[in-house]
Design a protein around this motif. Structure first.
Motif, PDB file in Angstrom:
ATOM      1  N   GLU A  80       8.937  -7.077  -7.632  1.00  0.00           N
ATOM      2  CA  GLU A  80       8.144  -7.835  -6.661  1.00  0.00           C
ATOM      3  C   GLU A  80       8.981  -8.187  -5.440  1.00  0.00           C
ATOM      4  OE1 GLU A  80       4.925 -10.111  -9.498  1.00  0.00           O
ATOM      5  OE2 GLU A  80       7.018 -10.785  -9.556  1.00  0.00           O
ATOM      6  N   VAL A  81      10.213  -8.607  -5.653  1.00  0.00           N
ATOM      7  CA  VAL A  81      11.086  -8.951  -4.533  1.00  0.00           C
ATOM      8  C   VAL A  81      11.344  -7.725  -3.660  1.00  0.00           C
ATOM      9  CG1 VAL A  81      13.419  -9.703  -3.898  1.00  0.00           C
ATOM     10  CG2 VAL A  81      12.175 -10.887  -5.719  1.00  0.00           C
ATOM     11  N   MET A  82      11.608  -6.581  -4.302  1.00  0.00           N
ATOM     12  CA  MET A  82      11.869  -5.361  -3.535  1.00  0.00           C
ATOM     13  C   MET A  82      10.634  -4.931  -2.753  1.00  0.00           C
ATOM     14  SD  MET A  82      14.418  -3.191  -6.057  1.00  0.00           S
ATOM     15  CE  MET A  82      13.438  -3.344  -7.560  1.00  0.00           C
ATOM     16  N   GLU A  83       9.453  -5.012  -3.372  1.00  0.00           N
ATOM     17  CA  GLU A  83       8.221  -4.646  -2.683  1.00  0.00           C
ATOM     18  C   GLU A  83       7.948  -5.565  -1.501  1.00  0.00           C
ATOM     19  OE1 GLU A  83       5.057  -4.492  -5.565  1.00  0.00           O
ATOM     20  OE2 GLU A  83       6.081  -2.944  -6.733  1.00  0.00           O
ATOM     21  N   VAL A  84       8.151  -6.856  -1.674  1.00  0.00           N
ATOM     22  CA  VAL A  84       7.954  -7.815  -0.586  1.00  0.00           C
ATOM     23  C   VAL A  84       8.935  -7.530   0.550  1.00  0.00           C
ATOM     24  CG1 VAL A  84       8.308 -10.241   0.044  1.00  0.00           C
ATOM     25  CG2 VAL A  84       6.893  -9.667  -1.926  1.00  0.00           C
ATOM     26  N   ILE A  86      10.414  -4.673   1.371  1.00  0.00           N
ATOM     27  CA  ILE A  86      10.041  -3.449   2.084  1.00  0.00           C
ATOM     28  C   ILE A  86       8.815  -3.698   2.967  1.00  0.00           C
ATOM     29  CG2 ILE A  86       9.172  -1.081   1.817  1.00  0.00           C
ATOM     30  CD1 ILE A  86      12.247  -1.454   1.373  1.00  0.00           C
ATOM     31  N   ALA A  87       7.827  -4.424   2.452  1.00  0.00           N
ATOM     32  CA  ALA A  87       6.637  -4.741   3.250  1.00  0.00           C
ATOM     33  C   ALA A  87       7.025  -5.527   4.504  1.00  0.00           C
ATOM     34  CB  ALA A  87       5.627  -5.532   2.411  1.00  0.00           C
ATOM     35  N   LYS A  88       7.921  -6.483   4.352  1.00  0.00           N
ATOM     36  CA  LYS A  88       8.372  -7.277   5.499  1.00  0.00           C
ATOM     37  C   LYS A  88       9.107  -6.399   6.507  1.00  0.00           C
ATOM     38  CE  LYS A  88      12.158  -9.566   5.539  1.00  0.00           C
ATOM     39  NZ  LYS A  88      13.269 -10.469   5.264  1.00  0.00           N
ATOM     40  N   LEU A  89      10.009  -5.545   6.012  1.00  0.00           N
ATOM     41  CA  LEU A  89      10.770  -4.669   6.910  1.00  0.00           C
ATOM     42  C   LEU A  89       9.858  -3.686   7.644  1.00  0.00           C
ATOM     43  CD1 LEU A  89      13.866  -3.957   4.659  1.00  0.00           C
ATOM     44  CD2 LEU A  89      13.794  -5.388   6.734  1.00  0.00           C
ATOM     45  N   GLU A  90       8.868  -3.150   6.938  1.00  0.00           N
ATOM     46  CA  GLU A  90       7.936  -2.231   7.581  1.00  0.00           C
ATOM     47  C   GLU A  90       7.097  -2.936   8.640  1.00  0.00           C
ATOM     48  OE1 GLU A  90       5.885  -0.465   4.260  1.00  0.00           O
ATOM     49  OE2 GLU A  90       7.477   1.038   3.987  1.00  0.00           O
ATOM     50  N   ALA A  91       6.761  -4.202   8.405  1.00  0.00           N
ATOM     51  CA  ALA A  91       6.029  -4.972   9.410  1.00  0.00           C
ATOM     52  C   ALA A  91       6.924  -5.308  10.597  1.00  0.00           C
ATOM     53  CB  ALA A  91       5.468  -6.251   8.780  1.00  0.00           C
ATOM     54  N   ARG A  92       8.180  -5.611  10.332  1.00  0.00           N
ATOM     55  CA  ARG A  92       9.118  -5.979  11.398  1.00  0.00           C
ATOM     56  C   ARG A  92       9.492  -4.777  12.253  1.00  0.00           C
ATOM     57  NH1 ARG A  92      14.130  -9.269   9.515  1.00  0.00           N
ATOM     58  NH2 ARG A  92      12.422 -10.722   9.134  1.00  0.00           N
ATOM     59  N   ALA A 113       1.678 -11.664   6.750  1.00  0.00           N
ATOM     60  CA  ALA A 113       0.497 -10.947   6.255  1.00  0.00           C
ATOM     61  C   ALA A 113       0.922  -9.778   5.365  1.00  0.00           C
ATOM     62  CB  ALA A 113      -0.347 -10.452   7.430  1.00  0.00           C
ATOM     63  N   ALA A 114       1.973  -9.098   5.759  1.00  0.00           N
ATOM     64  CA  ALA A 114       2.475  -7.975   4.941  1.00  0.00           C
ATOM     65  C   ALA A 114       2.987  -8.470   3.603  1.00  0.00           C
ATOM     66  CB  ALA A 114       3.574  -7.230   5.709  1.00  0.00           C
ATOM     67  N   ILE A 115       3.701  -9.572   3.627  1.00  0.00           N
ATOM     68  CA  ILE A 115       4.234 -10.156   2.388  1.00  0.00           C
ATOM     69  C   ILE A 115       3.098 -10.595   1.473  1.00  0.00           C
ATOM     70  CG2 ILE A 115       5.476 -12.142   1.450  1.00  0.00           C
ATOM     71  CD1 ILE A 115       7.335 -11.892   3.974  1.00  0.00           C
ATOM     72  N   ARG A 116       2.140 -11.288   2.028  1.00  0.00           N
ATOM     73  CA  ARG A 116       1.015 -11.774   1.223  1.00  0.00           C
ATOM     74  C   ARG A 116       0.176 -10.627   0.693  1.00  0.00           C
ATOM     75  NH1 ARG A 116       0.957 -16.974   0.814  1.00  0.00           N
ATOM     76  NH2 ARG A 116       1.911 -18.287   2.396  1.00  0.00           N
ATOM     77  N   GLY A 117       0.199  -9.480   1.375  1.00  0.00           N
ATOM     78  CA  GLY A 117      -0.521  -8.307   0.909  1.00  0.00           C
ATOM     79  C   GLY A 117       0.053  -7.750  -0.373  1.00  0.00           C
ATOM     80  N   VAL A 118       1.338  -8.024  -0.630  1.00  0.00           N
ATOM     81  CA  VAL A 118       1.979  -7.581  -1.863  1.00  0.00           C
ATOM     82  C   VAL A 118       1.582  -8.487  -3.016  1.00  0.00           C
ATOM     83  CG1 VAL A 118       4.195  -7.219  -3.033  1.00  0.00           C
ATOM     84  CG2 VAL A 118       3.926  -6.532  -0.641  1.00  0.00           C
ATOM     85  N   PHE A 119       1.462  -9.778  -2.754  1.00  0.00           N
ATOM     86  CA  PHE A 119       1.109 -10.729  -3.806  1.00  0.00           C
ATOM     87  C   PHE A 119      -0.369 -10.904  -3.854  1.00  0.00           C
ATOM     88  CE2 PHE A 119       5.597 -11.797  -3.940  1.00  0.00           C
ATOM     89  CZ  PHE A 119       5.776 -12.039  -5.272  1.00  0.00           C
TER      90      PHE A 119
END
Length: 119
Positions: A80-84, A86-92, A113-119
């Motif tokens: 979960e931490v790794m997915e969050v 990567i989602a944050k980095l892709e958004a940034r 929004a990207a982070i919350r999309g993972v959870f």
């Protein structure tokens, strides 16, 4: 060894201090071990010593142990931490590579929004 096997094996050595105690223990351990990493790099950079990679590996492992305890304590997996992350980095970084403009001028709404999309 994968991250899940590491997690299981590492947690065998945890001292159960209860949720609050484990949270405090993990947090203090991560910060203190991070300081030890900084000290190794400082000695290399400022004092001209050879970079002690064995010591760095040891201290990174200690940080991992603390992060592992923290994740267990808050009920989150490494995946979960790794997915969050990567989602944050892709958004940034929409172009998927470092850009100092995106690094300095972060779109926090997009990142959240990207982070919350993972959870």
């Amino acid at each position: 060894m994968d991250i899940n096997e590491y997690s299981k094996l590492a947690l065998r050595t945890a001292n159960d201090l209860g949720p609050t105690g484990d949270l405090i223990h993990a947090t203090l351990l991560i910060t203190s071990e991070g300081g030890e990493i900084a000290d190794v790099v400082k000695k290399h950079y400022a004092y001209g010593r050879p970079l002690d990679t064995i010591h760095l590996i040891e201290e990174v492992g200690d940080c991992m142990w603390g992060i592992n305890l923290l994740l267990k304590t808050i009920g989150v997996t490494w995946e979960e931490v790794m997915e969050v992350n990567i989602a944050k980095l892709e958004a940034r970084y929409p172009d998927l590579c470092f850009d100092d403009k995106h690094s300095l001028n972060r779109d926090k709404v997009r990142e959240e929004a990207a982070i919350r999309g993972v959870f």
